[in-house]
Scaffold this active site. Structure first.
Site, mmCIF file in Angstrom:
data_model
loop_
_atom_site.group_PDB
_atom_site.id
_atom_site.type_symbol
_atom_site.label_atom_id
_atom_site.label_comp_id
_atom_site.label_asym_id
_atom_site.label_seq_id
_atom_site.Cartn_x
_atom_site.Cartn_y
_atom_site.Cartn_z
ATOM 1 N N LYS A 13 -2.229 2.613 1.816
ATOM 2 C CA LYS A 13 -3.031 2.347 0.852
ATOM 3 C C LYS A 13 -4.388 1.589 2.024
ATOM 4 C CE LYS A 13 -0.885 0.375 -2.198
ATOM 5 N NZ LYS A 13 0.380 0.450 -1.816
ATOM 6 N N ARG A 88 -0.776 -4.147 -10.781
ATOM 7 C CA ARG A 88 0.098 -3.772 -10.224
ATOM 8 C C ARG A 88 0.972 -4.101 -11.420
ATOM 9 N NH1 ARG A 88 -0.181 -5.088 -4.365
ATOM 10 N NH2 ARG A 88 2.435 -4.974 -3.339
ATOM 11 N N ARG A 127 6.418 -0.715 10.718
ATOM 12 C CA ARG A 127 4.806 -1.223 10.304
ATOM 13 C C ARG A 127 5.610 -2.650 11.215
ATOM 14 N NH1 ARG A 127 2.247 -2.758 4.438
ATOM 15 N NH2 ARG A 127 3.553 -3.373 4.339
ATOM 16 N N ARG A 160 6.308 -8.349 8.855
ATOM 17 C CA ARG A 160 6.198 -8.805 8.084
ATOM 18 C C ARG A 160 7.694 -9.598 7.558
ATOM 19 N NH1 ARG A 160 1.723 -6.520 3.927
ATOM 20 N NH2 ARG A 160 3.609 -7.189 2.120
ATOM 21 N N ARG A 171 11.406 -3.745 -3.339
ATOM 22 C CA ARG A 171 9.771 -3.722 -3.745
ATOM 23 C C ARG A 171 9.223 -2.239 -4.373
ATOM 24 N NH1 ARG A 171 7.282 -5.320 1.869
ATOM 25 N NH2 ARG A 171 5.822 -4.743 1.004
HETATM 26 P P1 AMP Z 1 1.187 -6.395 -0.247
HETATM 27 O O1 AMP Z 1 0.554 -6.545 1.024
HETATM 28 O O2 AMP Z 1 0.399 -5.721 -1.046
HETATM 29 O O3 AMP Z 1 2.658 -5.255 0.116
HETATM 30 O O4 AMP Z 1 1.882 -7.370 -1.014
HETATM 31 C C1 AMP Z 1 2.431 -8.403 -0.328
HETATM 32 C C2 AMP Z 1 3.418 -9.471 -1.759
HETATM 33 O O5 AMP Z 1 2.245 -10.268 -2.334
HETATM 34 C C3 AMP Z 1 3.874 -8.370 -2.513
HETATM 35 O O6 AMP Z 1 5.312 -7.640 -2.468
HETATM 36 C C4 AMP Z 1 3.819 -9.388 -3.884
HETATM 37 O O7 AMP Z 1 5.117 -10.612 -3.730
HETATM 38 C C5 AMP Z 1 2.698 -10.006 -3.192
HETATM 39 N N1 AMP Z 1 1.289 -8.586 -4.191
HETATM 40 C C6 AMP Z 1 0.386 -8.846 -3.897
HETATM 41 N N2 AMP Z 1 -0.314 -8.174 -4.773
HETATM 42 C C7 AMP Z 1 0.252 -8.151 -5.919
HETATM 43 C C8 AMP Z 1 -0.154 -8.322 -6.911
HETATM 44 N N3 AMP Z 1 -1.395 -7.372 -7.874
HETATM 45 N N4 AMP Z 1 0.828 -8.723 -8.189
HETATM 46 C C9 AMP Z 1 1.517 -9.797 -7.808
HETATM 47 N N5 AMP Z 1 1.855 -9.387 -6.979
HETATM 48 C C10 AMP Z 1 1.373 -9.012 -6.131
#
Ligand code: AMP
Length: 232
Positions: A13, A88, A127, A160, A171
């Site tokens: 994404k 989400r 990654r 990360r 996740r």
């Molecule tokens: P991502 O980079 O999109 O994988 O997001 C990393 C982390 O940020 C996720 O595992 C969540 O802990 C938090 N996070 C990002 N977007 C959201 C969201 N829309 N709702 C809740 N937590 C989020």
């Protein structure tokens, strides 16, 4: 163009959002990136979110909705945006609808990127991310030009903290439970487009542009002209 990207972690994404944003001159807004910036700056939100993120847990809907409300009110988001990683949960999807109605606008599409779990696991473990600009690379499928260094700003890439096997599994499980049902939410509204995320980056981008283009309403002048020519 106002689009949201749905799909599990590692499906691509972020990469696709950056490419599409550059193509249309609209911001690609990643809530994960916004939160990582809050953590780095040690803000109140960052202090609360940091531990949750490291475990792979979701940050609360209230915090996320406040972040998005502020971000979508900024001037660069007025001509359109791509939301990567938001909504989400159903509460976030409903909150987003309210925010957009308040801004007098609505979504054009929700794009669901799909890939099987073994592909996601392999991508996430390989990654590497730029801590400055957020660009993602993969050691196998999309390596940086110089090993370990971001192509865009020369910063050293990181693995990360939430890309460990335990956090990745957690996740992906949360995604299945809380986020996957959103596909149905947008399907019912006729806004869902589905894309195969296992293909090479350029092929996915092409499919994405076609999917968005084929659903874009024709300008009224074109419709009127076609009608006068007797064509569909
Ligand atoms: P991502 O980079 O999109 O994988 O997001 C990393 C982390 O940020 C996720 O595992 C969540 O802990 C938090 N996070 C990002 N977007 C959201 C969201 N829309 N709702 C809740 N937590 C989020």
């Amino acid at each position: 163009m106002r689009v949201i990207f749905l799909g599990p972690q590692g499906v691509g994404k972020g990469t696709q959002a950056a490419l599409l944003g550059a193509r249309f001159g609209i911001p690609a807004l990643s809530t994960g990136e916004m939160l990582r910036s809050e953590v780095k700056r040690e803000t109140e939100i960052g202090k609360k979110a940091g531990a949750l993120m490291k475990r792979g847990d979701l940050v609360s809907d209230d915090v996320m909705l406040a972040l998005i409300r502020n971000r979508l009110s900024e001037s660069d988001a007025q001509a359109g945006f791509i939301l990567d990683g938001f909504p989400r949960t159903t509460a976030q999807a409903e909150g987003l609808e309210g925010t957009l109605a308040h801004l007098n606008t609505r979504l054009n599409a929700a794009v669901l990127f799909k890939a099987p779990r073994d592909v996601l696991m392999a991508r996430l473990s390989g990654r590497r991310t730029c801590p400055r600009c957020g660009a993602n690379y993969n050691l196998v499928t999309h390596p940086p030009k110089a090993p370990g260094i971001c192509d865009h700003d020369g910063v050293e890439l990181i693995h990360r903290a939430d890309d460990t096997p335990a956090a990745i599994n957690h996740r992906l499980e949360l995604y299945e439970r809380q986020t996957a049902p959103l596909a149905e939410y947008y399907r019912k509204r006729g806004e869902l487009r589905e894309i195969d995320g296992t293909r090479p980056i350029e092929a996915v981008q092409q499919a994405l542009v076609e999917a968005l283009d084929s659903h874009r309403p024709a300008p009224s002048s074109v419709v009127a002209h076609r009608a006068s020519q007797g064509s569909a």
